[in-house]
Motif scaffolding. Structure first.
Motif, PDB file in Angstrom:
ATOM      1  N   UNK A 105     -12.174  -0.518  55.267  1.00  0.00           N
ATOM      2  CA  UNK A 105     -10.795  -0.661  54.786  1.00  0.00           C
ATOM      3  C   UNK A 105     -10.359   0.682  54.216  1.00  0.00           C
ATOM      4  N   UNK A 106      -9.158   1.113  54.556  1.00  0.00           N
ATOM      5  CA  UNK A 106      -8.674   2.416  54.109  1.00  0.00           C
ATOM      6  C   UNK A 106      -7.289   2.284  53.504  1.00  0.00           C
ATOM      7  N   UNK A 107      -6.949   3.254  52.661  1.00  0.00           N
ATOM      8  CA  UNK A 107      -5.671   3.228  51.950  1.00  0.00           C
ATOM      9  C   UNK A 107      -4.879   4.479  52.315  1.00  0.00           C
ATOM     10  N   UNK A 108      -3.606   4.265  52.683  1.00  0.00           N
ATOM     11  CA  UNK A 108      -2.708   5.377  53.007  1.00  0.00           C
ATOM     12  C   UNK A 108      -2.078   5.913  51.732  1.00  0.00           C
ATOM     13  N   UNK A 109      -2.199   7.241  51.548  1.00  0.00           N
ATOM     14  CA  UNK A 109      -1.567   7.882  50.400  1.00  0.00           C
ATOM     15  C   UNK A 109      -0.691   9.041  50.883  1.00  0.00           C
ATOM     16  N   UNK A 110       0.324   9.354  50.091  1.00  0.00           N
ATOM     17  CA  UNK A 110       1.137  10.547  50.306  1.00  0.00           C
ATOM     18  C   UNK A 110       1.315  11.194  48.938  1.00  0.00           C
ATOM     19  N   UNK A 111       0.876  12.448  48.804  1.00  0.00           N
ATOM     20  CA  UNK A 111       0.960  13.135  47.518  1.00  0.00           C
ATOM     21  C   UNK A 111       2.005  14.231  47.532  1.00  0.00           C
ATOM     22  N   UNK A 112       2.550  14.520  46.356  1.00  0.00           N
ATOM     23  CA  UNK A 112       3.550  15.589  46.262  1.00  0.00           C
ATOM     24  C   UNK A 112       2.981  16.868  45.644  1.00  0.00           C
ATOM     25  N   UNK A 113       1.676  16.879  45.300  1.00  0.00           N
ATOM     26  CA  UNK A 113       1.059  18.077  44.734  1.00  0.00           C
ATOM     27  C   UNK A 113       1.323  18.277  43.262  1.00  0.00           C
ATOM     28  N   UNK A 114       2.080  17.371  42.650  1.00  0.00           N
ATOM     29  CA  UNK A 114       2.395  17.491  41.219  1.00  0.00           C
ATOM     30  C   UNK A 114       1.918  16.256  40.457  1.00  0.00           C
ATOM     31  N   UNK A 115       0.957  15.568  41.042  1.00  0.00           N
ATOM     32  CA  UNK A 115       0.420  14.372  40.406  1.00  0.00           C
ATOM     33  C   UNK A 115       1.030  13.090  40.909  1.00  0.00           C
ATOM     34  N   UNK A 116       2.139  13.185  41.625  1.00  0.00           N
ATOM     35  CA  UNK A 116       2.763  11.995  42.182  1.00  0.00           C
ATOM     36  C   UNK A 116       2.079  11.570  43.469  1.00  0.00           C
TER      37      UNK A 116
END
Length: 673
Positions: A205-216
């Motif tokens: 099972x995997x989780x999709x993430x998208x980061x903004x590089x500022x902790x978000x």
């Protein structure tokens, strides 16, 4: 890492369906596109669809798509201001990412430091453990005991199932470690491996993430990717069915912590093994995943657009609520019944019906196709064997599975063998529909590997009748006269057909023609209702169905070959000539190349004595090595040389059998990654 730069012309450092996928979003956003391509890929759709294309001379990945210097030179020559890596090849190469940035280009991906942090599975596990992410502890191979079994030996670098071994018996551990090291060294240039506990009947099972590089960090749900072969995913879906709410929260929280621990930028995936309530970190893929469309379908987002937004410095949106269910299957050019042996050749027909969307986020009920190929394209031996991804969305999981299976059944796929029947069998299997998923699903349910075999006899009758009708229309006189009409009937017409996509299986059809139409010579339950050169209506045991046929574009001018599809199934059938040129007759004991490729090993010498099962030739094709073994005890002659390029069907060697030896098969093949 923020660039705050506007992307105007984007180069995709990849090929096939992922290049087309990125191009589709760019077209919608008004961004110009640049393709790079090897010589082998020059005629594929992704090259035609780009605004600008740059040739990378050569065929092999090491000479083309893996050459960072050539890709960067292509970006310079094409005037690109940004690079998207896709997946595979250079997508998780920190040195390439750094080179792109040093060249003053926008890198549509995570910071090089983030790629490096997750590039080693050993170091990544240490980092994740420090961040509070649950991990499986490493085991010292020298200290493993029976109570620790089963264990998993894994390569620290790379992925795709290479350098991975499951060990259930302590006596096998040393060989598993050395074998994994050799395989990892060959595939990734790094032979480092480690050992950890193996979760039996576990789910991937995997989780999709998208980061903004500022902790978000945007967490976009989870995907189940448990149905696998050779540790490579075959069926993926979102959301993961049947997860307890507590496990789902643990997965999402752990994925967010993982991304924040490395100040992640852009789209990435955090992968876990799940067994009951137990969750353990596997790895983080610092790129877009092959299976990203199911997340797009459920959340109504375009992940490539989000990657571009982050690269251009925009803020992340709020995560929308997921809706419905999406399932994706990977359609491979391979033969599951022959241990998933990759296939190559020309696609005579490649059509999936009822497609609503191509290469864009699927919103609402429908079917999406992400494909790197089309009818008439050549499937080569230099790259991965995946032809396409087919994705279905529906309000419920059962509806999505049924819609997807129906589209696959009706697809017109000819020219190479595929895993289509396996996929249809999985989607309709009771255990799959019940959500009883694990990474050993295909091992536990071997019946799905066999899939649904078409009954070739009715299809062969339809083909024989179509060929006869074509002959009638080709006459210069008496076109209206019935086919095969005789004043006094002495014997039936006899047509011999073979199925190239079914291992060359032959079917003999005996039939009569005349004023009353066509009829089978021996089966009263098989009735020809009507016939034309491209459509035959058959009645089998009282059930009527249509079969359509078209001339195969992959056949030579001298071959009579038809592509058949309809209610009786699909097949490619070729008429066997009555008379064979003696020059075309193979010597007994000939070992034939199962596909085009390069001879990378010849472990025996000309004239050597071998026993059945001994390796004779090692062939490399489609990123896999195929060991051709002696079918009988005997003497090896007519041996190919190392480094030689061979075509499918070429003679690699001849094993002249000893008098007391009985052949087991013509060309035994064993595959390794």
């Amino acid at each position: 890492m923020r660039t705050d730069a506007t992307v105007r012309r984007l180069l995709v450092a990849n090929r096939g369906e992922i290049a087309r996928r990125v191009f589709a979003t760019c077209r919608r956003l008004g961004i110009e596109t640049v393709a790079v391509h090897s010589d082998a890929d020059a005629g594929l759709p992704f090259v035609r669809e780009a605004d600008v294309a740059v040739r990378l001379p050569g065929d092999a990945p090491g000479d083309t798509y893996l050459r960072a210097d050539l890709v960067l030179d292509a970006a310079r020559r094409a005037g690109a201001d940004a690079v998207h890596p896709g997946y595979g090849f250079l997508s998780e190469n920190a040195g390439f990412a750094r080179a792109v940035l040093d060249a003053g280009l926008t890198w549509v991906g995570p910071a090089p430091a983030s790629i490096e942090a997750m590039g080693s599975k050993i170091e990544a596990k240490k980092l994740m453990q420090a961040a509070g992410v649950p991990v499986l502890g490493d085991l010292d191979p020298a200290a493993v005991t029976e109570s620790d079994l089963p264990v998993l030996v894994k390569a620290s670098a790379g992925g795709g199932g290479r350098g991975m071994r499951i060990v259930r018996h302590l006596a096998d551990l040393a060989d598993a470690v050395s074998g994994a090291q050799a395989e990892a060294r060959s595939a990734f240039g790094d032979g480092t491996v480690f050992v950890e506990s193996y979760l039996e009947h576990g789910r991937h099972v995997e989780v999709q993430v998208v980061g903004d590089g500022r902790g978000g960090v945007l967490v976009l749900g989870e995907r189940d990717c448990s149905v696998q072969r050779r540790h490579q995913k075959v069926v993926e879906e979102a959301p993961a069915p049947g997860l307890p709410d507590g496990v789902r929260r643990t997965l999402h929280d752990a994925a967010r912590s993982a991304a924040q621990a490395i100040d992640y930028v852009g789209a990435g995936t955090v992968e876990f093994m799940v067994a009951g309530e137990k969750v353990a970190f596997l790895e983080m893929n610092t790129r877009l995943q092959v299976e990203h469309p199911v997340t797009e379908a459920v959340f109504g987002l375009d992940l490539v657009e989000l990657q571009l937004d982050v690269a251009e410095g925009r803020d992340l949106p709020e995560a929308p609520a997921p809706q419905g269910h999406a399932i994706e299957v990977r359609l491979y050019a391979e033969d599951p019944a022959a241990d998933y042996q990759p296939q190559s050749g020309r696609l005579g027909s490649f059509e999936v019906p009822d497609v609503d969307v191509e290469f864009a986020a699927l919103r609402g009920p429908g079917l999406r196709l992400d494909s790197g190929f089309g009818s008439g394209d050549d499937v080569g031996t230099h790259y991965d064997a995946m032809l396409a991804k087919v994705i279905a969305w529906a309000p419920t999981r059962e509806q999505a599975a049924r819609r997807l299976a129906g589209a696959l059944r009706r697809a017109r796929l000819h020219g190479v063998r595929t895993n289509r029947d396996l996929l249809v069998a999985v989607l309709g299997h009771q255990a799959f529909l019940a959500g009883d998923l694990s990474t050993d699903f295909l091992t536990e349910h071997p019946e799905v590997v066999r899939g649904r075999e078409a009954d070739l006899e009715p299809l062969a009758l339809a083909a024989a009748v179509m060929l006869a009708e074509r002959d009638r229309l080709a006459r210069r006189v008496q076109r209206g006269a019935p086919v095969a009409w005789r004043n006094v009937v002495s014997q039936p017409q006899r047509t011999v057909l073979e199925a190239p996509d079914a291992g060359g299986q032959q079917v003999v059809v005996e039939w009569y023609g005349g004023r009353d139409g066509y009829r089978h010579a021996t089966r009263d339950d098989l009735v020809v209702v009507s016939a034309s050169p491209d459509l035959v209506v058959l009645e089998v045991a009282g059930v009527r169905s249509q079969t359509r046929g078209q001339k195969s574009p992959v056949a030579t001018a001298a071959e009579r070959e038809l592509l058949l599809d309809g209610g009786l199934g699909s097949a490619r059938l070729r008429e066997v000539p009555r008379f064979v040129d003696p020059a075309d007759v193979l010597a007994e004991g000939s070992l034939l190349a199962p596909m085009p490729g390069t001879v990378v090993g010849v472990p025996v010498a000309e004239g050597a004595q071998v026993v059945a099962g001994d390796p004779v030739v090692v062939l490399e094709a489609m990123k896999m090595q195929h060991t051709i073994k002696a079918p009988v005890d005997g003497v090896v002659t007519d041996l190919v040389g190392a480094g030689q390029q061979v075509a499918a069907g070429d003679v690699l060697a001849v094993v002249t059998a000893a008098q007391d030896s009985t052949p087991e098969s013509n060309t035994p093949v064993e595959e390794t990654a």
